[in-house]
Design a protein around this motif. Structure first.
Motif, PDB file in Angstrom:
ATOM      1  N   VAL A 139     -39.708 -48.144 -23.816  1.00 25.69           N
ATOM      2  CA  VAL A 139     -39.584 -47.561 -22.478  1.00 25.69           C
ATOM      3  C   VAL A 139     -40.852 -47.809 -21.669  1.00 25.69           C
ATOM      4  CG1 VAL A 139     -39.406 -45.379 -21.211  1.00 25.69           C
ATOM      5  CG2 VAL A 139     -37.885 -45.834 -23.132  1.00 25.69           C
ATOM      6  N   ASN A 140     -41.983 -47.577 -22.265  1.00 26.01           N
ATOM      7  CA  ASN A 140     -43.240 -47.766 -21.556  1.00 26.01           C
ATOM      8  C   ASN A 140     -43.456 -49.227 -21.176  1.00 26.01           C
ATOM      9  OD1 ASN A 140     -45.870 -46.571 -20.695  1.00 26.01           O
ATOM     10  ND2 ASN A 140     -46.662 -48.067 -22.168  1.00 26.01           N
ATOM     11  N   TYR A 141     -43.088 -50.141 -22.071  1.00 24.68           N
ATOM     12  CA  TYR A 141     -43.264 -51.564 -21.785  1.00 24.68           C
ATOM     13  C   TYR A 141     -42.348 -52.015 -20.647  1.00 24.68           C
ATOM     14  CZ  TYR A 141     -43.010 -56.610 -22.379  1.00 24.68           C
ATOM     15  OH  TYR A 141     -43.014 -57.958 -22.160  1.00 24.68           O
ATOM     16  N   PHE A 142     -41.064 -51.654 -20.719  1.00 26.43           N
ATOM     17  CA  PHE A 142     -40.124 -52.075 -19.684  1.00 26.43           C
ATOM     18  C   PHE A 142     -40.475 -51.461 -18.331  1.00 26.43           C
ATOM     19  CE2 PHE A 142     -36.757 -52.590 -23.212  1.00 26.43           C
ATOM     20  CZ  PHE A 142     -37.216 -53.884 -23.460  1.00 26.43           C
ATOM     21  N   THR A 143     -40.995 -50.234 -18.345  1.00 29.00           N
ATOM     22  CA  THR A 143     -41.405 -49.600 -17.093  1.00 29.00           C
ATOM     23  C   THR A 143     -42.548 -50.365 -16.448  1.00 29.00           C
ATOM     24  OG1 THR A 143     -40.716 -47.438 -17.931  1.00 29.00           O
ATOM     25  CG2 THR A 143     -42.241 -47.463 -16.055  1.00 29.00           C
ATOM     26  N   THR A 144     -43.503 -50.763 -17.287  1.00 27.13           N
ATOM     27  CA  THR A 144     -44.630 -51.543 -16.762  1.00 27.13           C
ATOM     28  C   THR A 144     -44.174 -52.887 -16.211  1.00 27.13           C
ATOM     29  OG1 THR A 144     -46.065 -50.493 -18.401  1.00 27.13           O
ATOM     30  CG2 THR A 144     -46.902 -52.480 -17.322  1.00 27.13           C
ATOM     31  N   VAL A 145     -43.273 -53.578 -16.909  1.00 27.88           N
ATOM     32  CA  VAL A 145     -42.764 -54.866 -16.446  1.00 27.88           C
ATOM     33  C   VAL A 145     -41.997 -54.703 -15.142  1.00 27.88           C
ATOM     34  CG1 VAL A 145     -41.165 -56.749 -16.990  1.00 27.88           C
ATOM     35  CG2 VAL A 145     -42.720 -55.867 -18.743  1.00 27.88           C
ATOM     36  N   GLU A 146     -41.182 -53.649 -15.066  1.00 28.43           N
ATOM     37  CA  GLU A 146     -40.407 -53.404 -13.855  1.00 28.43           C
ATOM     38  C   GLU A 146     -41.310 -53.175 -12.655  1.00 28.43           C
ATOM     39  OE1 GLU A 146     -37.133 -50.131 -12.207  1.00 28.43           O
ATOM     40  OE2 GLU A 146     -37.940 -50.015 -14.260  1.00 28.43           O
ATOM     41  N   GLU A 147     -42.370 -52.408 -12.821  1.00 26.57           N
ATOM     42  CA  GLU A 147     -43.282 -52.141 -11.715  1.00 26.57           C
ATOM     43  C   GLU A 147     -44.034 -53.400 -11.296  1.00 26.57           C
ATOM     44  OE1 GLU A 147     -45.793 -48.978 -12.837  1.00 26.57           O
ATOM     45  OE2 GLU A 147     -44.219 -47.435 -12.735  1.00 26.57           O
ATOM     46  N   MET A 148     -44.420 -54.211 -12.266  1.00 28.18           N
ATOM     47  CA  MET A 148     -45.114 -55.449 -11.921  1.00 28.18           C
ATOM     48  C   MET A 148     -44.220 -56.381 -11.109  1.00 28.18           C
ATOM     49  SD  MET A 148     -48.170 -55.114 -13.024  1.00 28.18           S
ATOM     50  CE  MET A 148     -48.699 -56.809 -12.823  1.00 28.18           C
ATOM     51  N   LYS A 149     -42.938 -56.463 -11.481  1.00 27.68           N
ATOM     52  CA  LYS A 149     -42.019 -57.311 -10.721  1.00 27.68           C
ATOM     53  C   LYS A 149     -41.850 -56.797  -9.298  1.00 27.68           C
ATOM     54  CE  LYS A 149     -39.274 -59.058 -14.600  1.00 27.68           C
ATOM     55  NZ  LYS A 149     -37.916 -59.085 -15.224  1.00 27.68           N
ATOM     56  N   LYS A 150     -41.715 -55.487  -9.127  1.00 28.22           N
ATOM     57  CA  LYS A 150     -41.533 -54.917  -7.796  1.00 28.22           C
ATOM     58  C   LYS A 150     -42.779 -55.079  -6.939  1.00 28.22           C
ATOM     59  CE  LYS A 150     -37.946 -51.610  -9.033  1.00 28.22           C
ATOM     60  NZ  LYS A 150     -37.535 -50.187  -9.085  1.00 28.22           N
ATOM     61  N   LEU A 151     -43.940 -55.019  -7.598  1.00 24.25           N
ATOM     62  CA  LEU A 151     -45.167 -55.244  -6.833  1.00 24.25           C
ATOM     63  C   LEU A 151     -45.250 -56.679  -6.343  1.00 24.25           C
ATOM     64  CD1 LEU A 151     -47.798 -53.231  -8.929  1.00 24.25           C
ATOM     65  CD2 LEU A 151     -47.020 -52.742  -6.600  1.00 24.25           C
ATOM     66  N   LYS A 152     -44.788 -57.614  -7.194  1.00 22.99           N
ATOM     67  CA  LYS A 152     -44.818 -59.017  -6.787  1.00 22.99           C
ATOM     68  C   LYS A 152     -43.818 -59.297  -5.664  1.00 22.99           C
ATOM     69  CE  LYS A 152     -46.434 -60.861 -11.205  1.00 22.99           C
ATOM     70  NZ  LYS A 152     -46.114 -61.737 -12.359  1.00 22.99           N
ATOM     71  N   ARG A 153     -42.669 -58.621  -5.718  1.00 23.36           N
ATOM     72  CA  ARG A 153     -41.658 -58.839  -4.679  1.00 23.36           C
ATOM     73  C   ARG A 153     -41.974 -58.085  -3.390  1.00 23.36           C
ATOM     74  NH1 ARG A 153     -36.377 -57.866  -8.505  1.00 23.36           N
ATOM     75  NH2 ARG A 153     -36.613 -59.736  -9.825  1.00 23.36           N
ATOM     76  N   GLY A 154     -42.934 -57.198  -3.452  1.00 22.72           N
ATOM     77  CA  GLY A 154     -43.297 -56.425  -2.275  1.00 22.72           C
ATOM     78  C   GLY A 154     -42.392 -55.257  -2.013  1.00 22.72           C
ATOM     79  N   LYS A 155     -41.613 -54.844  -3.016  1.00 21.27           N
ATOM     80  CA  LYS A 155     -40.705 -53.711  -2.809  1.00 21.27           C
ATOM     81  C   LYS A 155     -41.428 -52.376  -2.896  1.00 21.27           C
ATOM     82  CE  LYS A 155     -36.482 -55.959  -4.375  1.00 21.27           C
ATOM     83  NZ  LYS A 155     -35.312 -55.858  -5.279  1.00 21.27           N
ATOM     84  N   ILE A 156     -42.614 -52.362  -3.456  1.00 19.26           N
ATOM     85  CA  ILE A 156     -43.398 -51.132  -3.573  1.00 19.26           C
ATOM     86  C   ILE A 156     -44.645 -51.311  -2.741  1.00 19.26           C
ATOM     87  CG2 ILE A 156     -44.596 -49.568  -5.143  1.00 19.26           C
ATOM     88  CD1 ILE A 156     -42.738 -50.438  -7.322  1.00 19.26           C
ATOM     89  N   THR A 157     -44.880 -50.391  -1.817  1.00 16.65           N
ATOM     90  CA  THR A 157     -46.050 -50.481  -0.962  1.00 16.65           C
ATOM     91  C   THR A 157     -47.304 -50.167  -1.749  1.00 16.65           C
ATOM     92  OG1 THR A 157     -45.755 -48.180  -0.324  1.00 16.65           O
ATOM     93  CG2 THR A 157     -44.658 -49.832   1.039  1.00 16.65           C
ATOM     94  N   ASP A 158     -48.421 -50.561  -1.197  1.00 17.18           N
ATOM     95  CA  ASP A 158     -49.690 -50.373  -1.895  1.00 17.18           C
ATOM     96  C   ASP A 158     -50.085 -48.910  -2.003  1.00 17.18           C
ATOM     97  OD1 ASP A 158     -49.864 -53.062  -2.184  1.00 17.18           O
ATOM     98  OD2 ASP A 158     -51.095 -53.362  -0.353  1.00 17.18           O
TER      99      ASP A 158
END
Length: 475
Positions: free
Chosen positions: A356-375
């Motif tokens: 769970v912790n690993y997939f959560t980290t991967v998911e957040e990294m992808k969203k940061l790269k796509r710009g879906k999560i603001t800084d």
């Protein structure tokens, strides 16, 4: 001249005769006074009772001599068995079990205290008796006659009780029948099978056999058949005694031949309640405690990690404690299956959080790269209890439409693709493509909070199914 000497001697004798009589009477009076003095001393010593037969021999000593003479012990060679050279002498056995003192799983043995009684006939010890009464003796006479050399097969230790005297009784009847009884404590081997431990039932036996005399010289048999084995009320801390029964058989030795062997068989069924309190209930609680992490926020790393490590270490301690009290056998026991299966459930709960912790980290990294999560997005503050993001806190960018080439007619391209396939569906229907396993895994990886949601159901249901199968097989 001779006459004068003879007269002188007579005069001397006549003068000395009164003196001799006087000395004799004085001596007798002195002896009488001494006897009276000794009598008074004996009277004072024995509390006023005068024993006039002090010099007479002890009556028990004379009785023992008469008994040995009556049995004609000195007239026979008791190193030989009765009826030597003839048929085998029958020796009947009966046993009364007083107690089962201990049962050790580590040493695979048991300790039993019993009364062992032998019955046989020896015509050399027959004696005349008008009242037909038997004579009873102790261990001192046993050493002077022949007795059966019965021993316990597979025994580790054994001894005859000797408090306050050796617990041996010998009873001789006028017709030569003999009863020989001893009280013995013996520790013997029991080949235990722990494949179903602690839900097991053990079959143990105590085996009796003659050491020197084979079946041609001595025949062992149960005196009263199945009634030859009697037991007192025996209560054990870890076992129920389901059955006591005697049996017999033959044992063969290549160098000496066949021997009669008697068996004292008993069946032990183990108490399960002790192990339920010490092993099974704590194990169940540790497994259920590991499930608590599924309801803890996936961002609370210290809480979930410490809970998982604590349950894993506790399970390791329980497994070590159970193994220390058991023999080192080469096969798997029932308790091992339960403990290691429970340990696997606890371990998987720790692995589940790692995923769970690993997939959560991967998911957040992808969203940061796509710009879906603001800084300025704070994930910790905007996390729901079940691990989901709030939709109003996430800026979801709309997908752009795919550009079409100017030389391509969309309606014509769709017609050419579906010309060899199924006809075009009618209006109002929707085409759906079957999702593959890879797509489902990708969906779960992109929504890692769903792993905790599924684990809340899958883990308890799987553990419940395991318990149903386990207890139905071993109960």
């Amino acid at each position: 001249m001779n006459l004068v000497l003879l007269a002188f001697r007579l005069m001397c004798l006549a003068w000395l005769w009164p003196v001799t009589l006087l000395n004799g009477s004085h001596r007798s009076n002195k002896r009488r006074h001494k006897d009276v003095y000794l009598g008074e001393n004996v009277k004072n010593k024995h509390g006023g009772r005068i024993d006039f037969k002090m010099k007479k021999s002890d009556s028990t000593k004379s009785l023992l001599i008469k008994s040995e003479q009556l049995l004609r012990i000195e007239d026979h060679d008791f190193a030989m068995r009765p009826g030597f050279g003839g048929a085998a002498i029958p020796v009947g056995i009966d046993v009364q079990v007083e107690s089962i003192d201990s049962i050790s799983e580590v040493n695979m043995d048991f300790t039993m205290t019993l009364y062992l009684r032998h019955y046989w006939q020896d015509d050399r010890l027959a004696f005349p008796s008008s009242s037909n009464r038997s004579r009873t003796f102790d261990a001192r006479l046993v050493k002077k006659i022949w007795v059966p050399d019965v021993f316990f097969v597979h025994s580790k230790r054994s001894f005859i009780h000797d408090t306050t005297m050796e617990n041996i009784m010998l009873r001789v009847y006028p017709d030569g029948n003999i009863l020989y009884s001893v009280r013995i404590t013996v520790t013997a081997l029991c080949a235990m099978d722990f494949s179903s431990f602690p839900l097991d039932t053990q079959n143990c036996s105590l085996e009796l056999e003659s050491y020197a005399y084979n079946e041609n010289d001595l025949m062992l048999y149960w005196k009263n058949g199945n009634d030859s084995l009697r037991t007192d009320e025996i209560v054990l801390s870890q076992f129920f005694i389901e059955e006591f029964h005697p049996s017999f058989g033959l044992a063969f030795y290549s160098s000496t031949g066949w021997y009669n062997r008697l068996y004292i068989n008993f069946i032990l069924r183990r108490h399960i309640f002790f192990f339920m309190l010490q092993t099974y209930f704590p194990t169940m609680l540790m497994v259920m405690l590991s499930w608590v992490s599924f309801w803890i926020d996936r961002r609370a790393v210290p809480a979930r990690v410490s809970l998982g490590i604590t349950t894993v270490l506790t399970m390791s301690t329980i497994i070590t404690g159970v193994s220390a009290s058991m023999p080192q056998v080469s096969y798997v026991k029932a308790v091992d299956i339960y403990l290691w299966a429970s340990f696997l459930f606890v371990f998987l709960s720790v692995i589940e959080y790692a995923a769970v912790n690993y997939f959560t980290t991967v998911e957040e990294m992808k969203k940061l790269k796509r710009g879906k999560i603001t800084d300025d997005f704070n994930a910790t503050q905007n996390m729901a209890f079940d691990g989901c993001y709030h939709d109003n806190d996430i800026d979801l960018m709309p997908f752009q439409e795919l550009p079409s080439t100017p030389n391509t007619d969309p309606s014509r391209a769709a017609t050419s693709r579906n010309s060899t396939a199924e006809p075009t569906p009618s209006e109002g229907t929707r085409l759906r493509r079957k999702k593959s396993i890879k797509h489902n895994l990708s969906f779960i990886m992109s929504n890692s909070y769903m792993i905790d949601s599924y684990s809340r159901i899958i883990f308890p249901m799987t553990y419940l199914l395991f318990n149903i199968i386990y207890w139905s097989l071993y109960s």
